[in-house]
Each structure stands twice: as structure tokens, then as C-alpha cells.
Design an enzyme around this catalytic site. Structure first.
Site, PDB file in Angstrom:
ATOM      1  N   ALA A  39       0.810  -1.214   0.000  1.00 24.51           N
ATOM      2  CA  ALA A  39       0.000   0.000   0.000  1.00 24.51           C
ATOM      3  C   ALA A  39       0.842   1.263   0.000  1.00 24.51           C
ATOM      4  O   ALA A  39       1.915   1.314   0.580  1.00 24.51           O
ATOM      5  CB  ALA A  39      -0.900   0.009   1.232  1.00 24.51           C
ATOM      6  N   CYS A  40       0.334   2.281  -0.702  1.00 22.70           N
ATOM      7  CA  CYS A  40       0.886   3.626  -0.560  1.00 22.70           C
ATOM      8  C   CYS A  40      -0.290   4.576  -0.533  1.00 22.70           C
ATOM      9  O   CYS A  40      -1.448   4.154  -0.515  1.00 22.70           O
ATOM     10  CB  CYS A  40       1.868   3.952  -1.681  1.00 22.70           C
ATOM     11  SG  CYS A  40       1.161   4.022  -3.318  1.00 22.70           S
ATOM     12  N   GLY A  41      -0.034   5.864  -0.538  1.00 20.98           N
ATOM     13  CA  GLY A  41      -1.103   6.842  -0.411  1.00 20.98           C
ATOM     14  C   GLY A  41      -2.150   6.693  -1.488  1.00 20.98           C
ATOM     15  O   GLY A  41      -3.350   6.630  -1.221  1.00 20.98           O
ATOM     16  N   THR A  79       4.395   4.553  -5.577  1.00 17.37           N
ATOM     17  CA  THR A  79       5.419   3.819  -4.842  1.00 17.37           C
ATOM     18  C   THR A  79       5.029   2.363  -4.599  1.00 17.37           C
ATOM     19  O   THR A  79       5.875   1.484  -4.587  1.00 17.37           O
ATOM     20  CB  THR A  79       5.760   4.500  -3.509  1.00 17.37           C
ATOM     21  OG1 THR A  79       4.571   4.597  -2.734  1.00 17.37           O
ATOM     22  CG2 THR A  79       6.339   5.861  -3.740  1.00 17.37           C
ATOM     23  N   ILE A  88      -3.563   2.953   1.042  1.00 18.77           N
ATOM     24  CA  ILE A  88      -3.457   2.677   2.475  1.00 18.77           C
ATOM     25  C   ILE A  88      -4.842   2.762   3.143  1.00 18.77           C
ATOM     26  O   ILE A  88      -5.131   2.034   4.088  1.00 18.77           O
ATOM     27  CB  ILE A  88      -2.416   3.627   3.151  1.00 18.77           C
ATOM     28  CG1 ILE A  88      -2.117   3.193   4.579  1.00 18.77           C
ATOM     29  CG2 ILE A  88      -2.836   5.081   3.097  1.00 18.77           C
ATOM     30  CD1 ILE A  88      -1.213   1.998   4.707  1.00 18.77           C
TER      31      ILE A  88
END
Lengths: 157, 97
Positions: free
Chosen positions: B12-14, B19, B45
Site C-alpha cells: 500500500a501507498c497513499g 510507490t 493505504i
């Protein structure tokens, strides 16, 4: 997939901003003026940076990779900003820690899952102290463009 | 030894765009190299909550204050190269559990 736009006009040699918001505004407004991103991009990228920081301490020069959702983007591009003075950005994944960033790679991506190769190669630049230091020293935007093109090898994307 | 259950790993990323894509690619490669089968799920996320019952591990570049029933590993090393081998080992250890 649209082709990635990348030339000297998205390489800003002297970003004046003294706060991360000012830096993001300066770089984002340039992309808006060029029609590469929508007017909503700057606000979105600032909000995203606040919520999910993108500062990355590296072996050489600290970088930040601000980005936001695909809906704010018209044409995929990577804008490079060389900051006149280091500016504090939050460190990715940390609650409060900051890092003094000197080099900003603003990512305007137009698809969710398809840019692995591009991003991987970009991250390789972050892992190369020599290249990062060179980018900070170089005063010719065309040479910076060529160096990044070589590293990322756009022809394979 | 045969694995009993394929582990579900959340990446997970924003935004679930930039990423996490890189981290996802790195874990995929690593799993292949070690012949471990893994169910990789790339998400934002904010979506982690939907997977609390099924996930075995969360690997993320975003900051998370919440407590989860599975371990959380910070993946920044995949972007900067600093401490990458340690992070890889941490993930590997979890996958082999």
C-alpha cells in the site's frame, strides 16, 4: 497509454520556493501552464503531500517525489526541480520526521498500474549518489534532460 | 517443504499508484527468486481495513498509526536503496512463517 512528455521546459533549474507548498506550487503551475495537468493538480498535490509525505533521504542528495491521483493529469510527465535552497519535506512513511530536500521529481502519472518500469528506473537514480550529485551541479537543462533520459531509457517504456 | 497456504501480502501507498507499484514489483521478484507463492494485493493505504480478515502482512510506504492483526513493514528502502537487504529479509522471514 499516452507517451511521456519530457523536455527542458519541465526541468526547473532554480526553484525559489522556501516551503514545500511554494515548491509544489511553482512546479505544478508550470505543468498547468503547459496544459500537461489540470488546474486542480496543484491543490491536489499539496494536499497529498500533507497527508502522505514523499521526502526520501538517499545516499547523496535528498529527493522528494510529489504526486497525486491520475484524474488531475492530462499528459504523463516527470518534472524535475532543482531547489535553490534545501526545503524540508516530510519523510515518506514517517509521522513527523523531515528531510532537507534539494531535488524534486514531480510525477504526473495517467494510469494506475502500468508505470512499473518507469518508476523502477527513476528509483535507480535515487540509489545512485553520483548521478544525484551531478544533477545538483549541472547548470545546463539540456544535459540534465539527456542524463535522465539515459538513466530512464524512455525508448524501452 | 510445501507451503500450506498462500500468504496474502498487502502493498500500500497513499494513492496505490506510484510507490506501491515499485514495491509490488520488488516483492514479486523476490518471491519468484525464493520460489514462494504469494498473493500480492496493491491498494491505497485507506483500503487496508477491508483486508484485516485475510491479509498476512502489510508492506507500505505510507505512514500508518492504526494497529492491525498482521505485521507492518516499512518499504521506503525499496525506493532509496538504503537498508534494502534488511527490508527484504524482514519480508522473507514473514513469508516463510
Amino acid at each position: 497509454m499516452t507517451k511521456l512528455f519530457f523536455d527542458e521546459s519541465v526541468i526547473l533549474m532554480e526553484v525559489n520556493g522556501e516551503t514545500k507548498e511554494a515548491v509544489l506550487e511553482e512546479m505544478g503551475n508550470n505543468l498547468i501552464q503547459k496544459g500537461l495537468v489540470k488546474d486542480s493538480f496543484v491543490k491536489a498535490v499539496i494536499a497529498r503531500e500533507k497527508e502522505f509525505a514523499t521526502g526520501l533521504p538517499t545516499a547523496g542528495v535528498a529527493v522528494a517525489i510529489p504526486h497525486t491521483d491520475v484524474e488531475h493529469v492530462n499528459t504523463k510527465t516527470i518534472s524535475v526541480g532543482i531547489l535553490k535552497k534545501p526545503v524540508a519535506f516530510g519523510i515518506m512513511g514517517e509521522e513527523e520526521e523531515t528531510v532537507n530536500v534539494e531535488l524534486v521529481f514531480m510525477l504526473a502519472m495517467d494510469e494506475t498500474h502500468s508505470q512499473l518500469a518507469l518508476l523502477q528506473k527513476l528509483m535507480e537514480i535515487f540509489q545512485n549518489e553520483e548521478t544525484l550529485k551531478y544533477l545538483m551541479k549541472e547548470t545546463d537543462a539540456t544535459r540534465i534532460k539527456e542524463t535522465i533520459e539515459q538513466q530512464i531509457d524512455f525508448t524501452t517504456l | 517443504m510445501e507451503q500450506t497456504k498462500k500468504k496474502q501480502v498487502l502493498v500500500a501507498c497513499g494513492a496505490g499508484v506510484a510507490t506501491s507499484t515499485v514495491v509490488n514489483g520488488a516483492i514479486e521478484e523476490m518471491a519468484k527468486e525464493h520460489k514462494i507463492k504469494v498473493d500480492l494485493v496493491q491498494i491505497k493505504i485507506s483500503e487496508v481495513g477491508s483486508y484485516v480478515d485475510t491479509a498476512d502482512l502489510l508492506v507500505t510506504t505510507a505512514m500508518t498509526k492504526k494497529e492491525y492483526p498482521f505485521p507492518v513493514i516499512n518499504a521506503r528502502a525499496f525506493l532509496t536503496g538504503i537498508g534494502k537487504e534488511d527490508t527484504k529479509q524482514q519480508i522473507l522471514d514473514e513469508l516463510k512463517k
